[in-house]
Design a protein around this motif. Structure first.
Motif, mmCIF file in Angstrom:
data_model
loop_
_atom_site.group_PDB
_atom_site.id
_atom_site.type_symbol
_atom_site.label_atom_id
_atom_site.label_comp_id
_atom_site.label_asym_id
_atom_site.label_seq_id
_atom_site.Cartn_x
_atom_site.Cartn_y
_atom_site.Cartn_z
ATOM 1 N N PRO A 299 50.135 -26.229 -49.087
ATOM 2 C CA PRO A 299 50.046 -24.884 -48.514
ATOM 3 C C PRO A 299 51.260 -24.031 -48.876
ATOM 4 O O PRO A 299 52.400 -24.484 -48.821
ATOM 5 N N HIS A 300 50.974 -22.809 -49.274
ATOM 6 C CA HIS A 300 52.018 -21.816 -49.545
ATOM 7 C C HIS A 300 51.683 -20.574 -48.742
ATOM 8 O O HIS A 300 50.615 -19.995 -48.904
ATOM 9 N N LEU A 301 52.584 -20.213 -47.837
ATOM 10 C CA LEU A 301 52.346 -19.081 -46.929
ATOM 11 C C LEU A 301 51.044 -19.278 -46.152
ATOM 12 O O LEU A 301 50.264 -18.348 -45.944
ATOM 13 N N GLY A 302 50.818 -20.536 -45.753
ATOM 14 C CA GLY A 302 49.664 -20.855 -44.929
ATOM 15 C C GLY A 302 48.346 -20.885 -45.656
ATOM 16 O O GLY A 302 47.286 -20.941 -45.024
ATOM 17 N N ALA A 303 48.357 -20.842 -47.001
ATOM 18 C CA ALA A 303 47.107 -20.815 -47.769
ATOM 19 C C ALA A 303 47.270 -21.654 -49.025
ATOM 20 O O ALA A 303 48.342 -22.194 -49.296
ATOM 21 N N ASN A 304 46.204 -21.731 -49.814
ATOM 22 C CA ASN A 304 46.260 -22.477 -51.069
ATOM 23 C C ASN A 304 47.069 -21.760 -52.129
ATOM 24 O O ASN A 304 47.384 -22.339 -53.169
ATOM 25 N N GLY A 305 47.368 -20.511 -51.890
ATOM 26 C CA GLY A 305 48.155 -19.746 -52.845
ATOM 27 C C GLY A 305 48.197 -18.290 -52.437
ATOM 28 O O GLY A 305 47.563 -17.867 -51.462
ATOM 29 N N HIS A 306 48.951 -17.528 -53.182
ATOM 30 C CA HIS A 306 49.076 -16.095 -52.914
ATOM 31 C C HIS A 306 48.955 -15.371 -54.241
ATOM 32 O O HIS A 306 49.595 -15.756 -55.228
ATOM 33 N N MET A 307 48.121 -14.317 -54.283
ATOM 34 C CA MET A 307 47.990 -13.571 -55.527
ATOM 35 C C MET A 307 47.927 -12.071 -55.249
ATOM 36 O O MET A 307 47.187 -11.617 -54.374
ATOM 37 N N THR A 308 48.727 -11.319 -55.990
ATOM 38 C CA THR A 308 48.734 -9.871 -55.921
ATOM 39 C C THR A 308 48.660 -9.323 -57.333
ATOM 40 O O THR A 308 49.270 -9.869 -58.257
ATOM 41 N N GLY A 309 47.884 -8.247 -57.501
ATOM 42 C CA GLY A 309 47.776 -7.609 -58.797
ATOM 43 C C GLY A 309 48.426 -6.240 -58.789
ATOM 44 O O GLY A 309 48.429 -5.554 -57.762
ATOM 45 N N PHE A 310 48.976 -5.826 -59.939
ATOM 46 C CA PHE A 310 49.608 -4.519 -60.070
ATOM 47 C C PHE A 310 49.030 -3.808 -61.285
ATOM 48 O O PHE A 310 48.973 -4.372 -62.381
ATOM 49 N N HIS A 311 48.574 -2.581 -61.073
ATOM 50 C CA HIS A 311 48.048 -1.786 -62.176
ATOM 51 C C HIS A 311 49.180 -1.503 -63.154
ATOM 52 O O HIS A 311 50.257 -1.041 -62.757
ATOM 53 N N THR A 312 48.960 -1.784 -64.423
ATOM 54 C CA THR A 312 50.062 -1.731 -65.385
ATOM 55 C C THR A 312 50.526 -0.311 -65.695
ATOM 56 O O THR A 312 51.622 -0.138 -66.232
ATOM 57 N N MET A 313 49.714 0.705 -65.368
ATOM 58 C CA MET A 313 50.124 2.087 -65.594
ATOM 59 C C MET A 313 50.526 2.784 -64.291
ATOM 60 O O MET A 313 51.550 3.448 -64.219
ATOM 61 N N LEU A 314 49.712 2.599 -63.251
ATOM 62 C CA LEU A 314 49.958 3.273 -61.974
ATOM 63 C C LEU A 314 50.996 2.561 -61.121
ATOM 64 O O LEU A 314 51.613 3.169 -60.250
ATOM 65 N N SER B 106 50.205 0.434 -58.877
ATOM 66 C CA SER B 106 49.632 0.250 -57.542
ATOM 67 C C SER B 106 49.383 -1.236 -57.322
ATOM 68 O O SER B 106 49.300 -2.016 -58.271
ATOM 69 N N ALA B 107 49.281 -1.615 -56.059
ATOM 70 C CA ALA B 107 49.116 -3.029 -55.701
ATOM 71 C C ALA B 107 47.693 -3.305 -55.229
ATOM 72 O O ALA B 107 47.068 -2.468 -54.573
ATOM 73 N N THR B 108 47.183 -4.481 -55.565
ATOM 74 C CA THR B 108 45.864 -4.928 -55.125
ATOM 75 C C THR B 108 45.993 -6.339 -54.571
ATOM 76 O O THR B 108 46.625 -7.198 -55.181
ATOM 77 N N HIS B 109 45.388 -6.567 -53.414
ATOM 78 C CA HIS B 109 45.513 -7.851 -52.726
ATOM 79 C C HIS B 109 44.313 -8.735 -53.015
ATOM 80 O O HIS B 109 43.200 -8.262 -53.125
ATOM 81 N N MET B 110 44.564 -10.016 -53.108
ATOM 82 C CA MET B 110 43.500 -10.986 -53.290
ATOM 83 C C MET B 110 43.682 -12.133 -52.303
ATOM 84 O O MET B 110 44.817 -12.510 -52.003
ATOM 85 N N HIS B 111 42.562 -12.645 -51.817
ATOM 86 C CA HIS B 111 42.620 -13.662 -50.774
ATOM 87 C C HIS B 111 41.956 -14.948 -51.239
ATOM 88 O O HIS B 111 40.838 -14.918 -51.771
ATOM 89 N N PRO B 112 42.619 -16.091 -51.036
ATOM 90 C CA PRO B 112 42.043 -17.362 -51.476
ATOM 91 C C PRO B 112 40.816 -17.740 -50.662
ATOM 92 O O PRO B 112 40.734 -17.461 -49.469
ATOM 93 N N VAL B 113 39.845 -18.356 -51.328
ATOM 94 C CA VAL B 113 38.601 -18.743 -50.676
ATOM 95 C C VAL B 113 38.721 -20.136 -50.064
ATOM 96 O O VAL B 113 38.354 -20.356 -48.900
#
Length: 288
Positions: free
Chosen positions: A218-233, A235-242
């Motif tokens: 477990p990492h931060l209480g989950a199987n993992g943590h993933m965040t995406g960032f738009h390469t031009m803007l 901006s941040a996008t959140h993703m949640h492990p299933v």
């Protein structure tokens, strides 16, 4: 049967025009309305977050902003509410009240740390090995939120002077290798992700010797943590492990739910724990 008078005909004609007009309006507005409802109904993310230092009635107040490269560069800030007063309590989000990210505009530098509260001020430090244009993000879930799986994200730009070794953002690729030798391969399809549509991103994780990872720590209480960032803007996008934390992985595959709000390329940063160490994998994906 009573014969219709001229007045009756006028009212009938007006009614037809109103209905027809309403039908035209409904026809024209339905796609946008449905589009909005679908986006709002998707839990993972459907927003471009972190594009402003003000969002949802909250504001990022700078206290200490990085001004030089180095290790353990201090950062301090306050989160102000609608009344202008510092907010010091949020809902836990993957075991933390507040997540803090720093990315450079070429995505070569990525940092994810967790500030601690000092009075009414959040403080942390980050390693910034090189100069350039950066953006820092504070992510938190308000106590009174109506959408606990979509945090507020405030973004603030800053820059570090001096010679900078900029690197091009890697092109979209299904495979990457972490600095620790783990291979992470995207195995879902299609390769180009659709805009504003919920999708599962499946990542196959292999140890340095090629063995599928059967279980993650477990990492931060989950199987993992993933965040995406738009390469031009940026901006941040959140993703949640299933998969639940600690659950066995089938053929080493880890799944995240995602929705992307803007066309273009995103740099995804996956953090996972295995063998007592934290590993970070970065992948570029295209959204159209």
């Amino acid at each position: 049967m009573r014969r219709l008078s001229v007045t009756d005909w006028i009212f009938a004609l007006v009614a037809v025009l109103v209905v027809a007009g309403g039908g035209v309006v409904l026809f024209r507005s339905t796609p946008a309305t449905v589009h909005h409802q679908q986006a709002a109904a998707v839990v993972p993310a459907s927003h471009s977050d972190g594009l402003s230092e003000v969002e949802g009635g909250y504001r990022f107040e700078r206290v200490v902003v990085p001004d030089a490269r180095g290790t353990a560069v201090p950062v301090a800030f306050r989160i102000l509410g609608g009344d202008g007063k510092p907010v010091t309590r949020f809902l836990d989000n993957q075991t933390k009240q507040l997540h803090f990210f720093v990315v450079r505009d070429d995505m070569f530098v990525f940092r994810h740390v967790h500030p601690v509260l000092d009075g009414d001020t959040w403080r942390t430090s980050v390693d910034l090995p090189d100069g350039g244009a950066y953006r820092m993000f504070a992510e938190f879930i308000p106590l009174d939120t109506k959408d606990p799986r979509h945090p507020v994200v405030l973004g603030v730009p800053f820059s570090l002077a001096g010679d900078t070794a900029l690197a091009p953002v890697p092109a979209p690729d299904a495979r990457t290798v972490t600095a620790t030798g783990y291979t992470v391969t995207r195995v879902d399809e299609p390769a180009t992700l659709p805009l504003l549509s919920e999708r599962s991103i499946r990542l196959a994780v292999r140890t340095p010797d090629g063995t599928p990872v059967d279980r993650l720590e477990p990492h931060l209480g989950a199987n993992g943590h993933m965040t995406g960032f738009h390469t031009m803007l940026l901006s941040a996008t959140h993703m949640h492990p299933v998969e639940p934390a600690g659950a066995p992985l089938i053929d080493g595959e880890l799944t995240f739910r995602s929705v992307f709000a803007e066309r273009g390329e995103y740099r995804l940063f996956l953090e996972f724990s295995h063998g007592g160490k934290l590993h970070t994998a970065a992948l570029t994906v295209a959204v159209a």
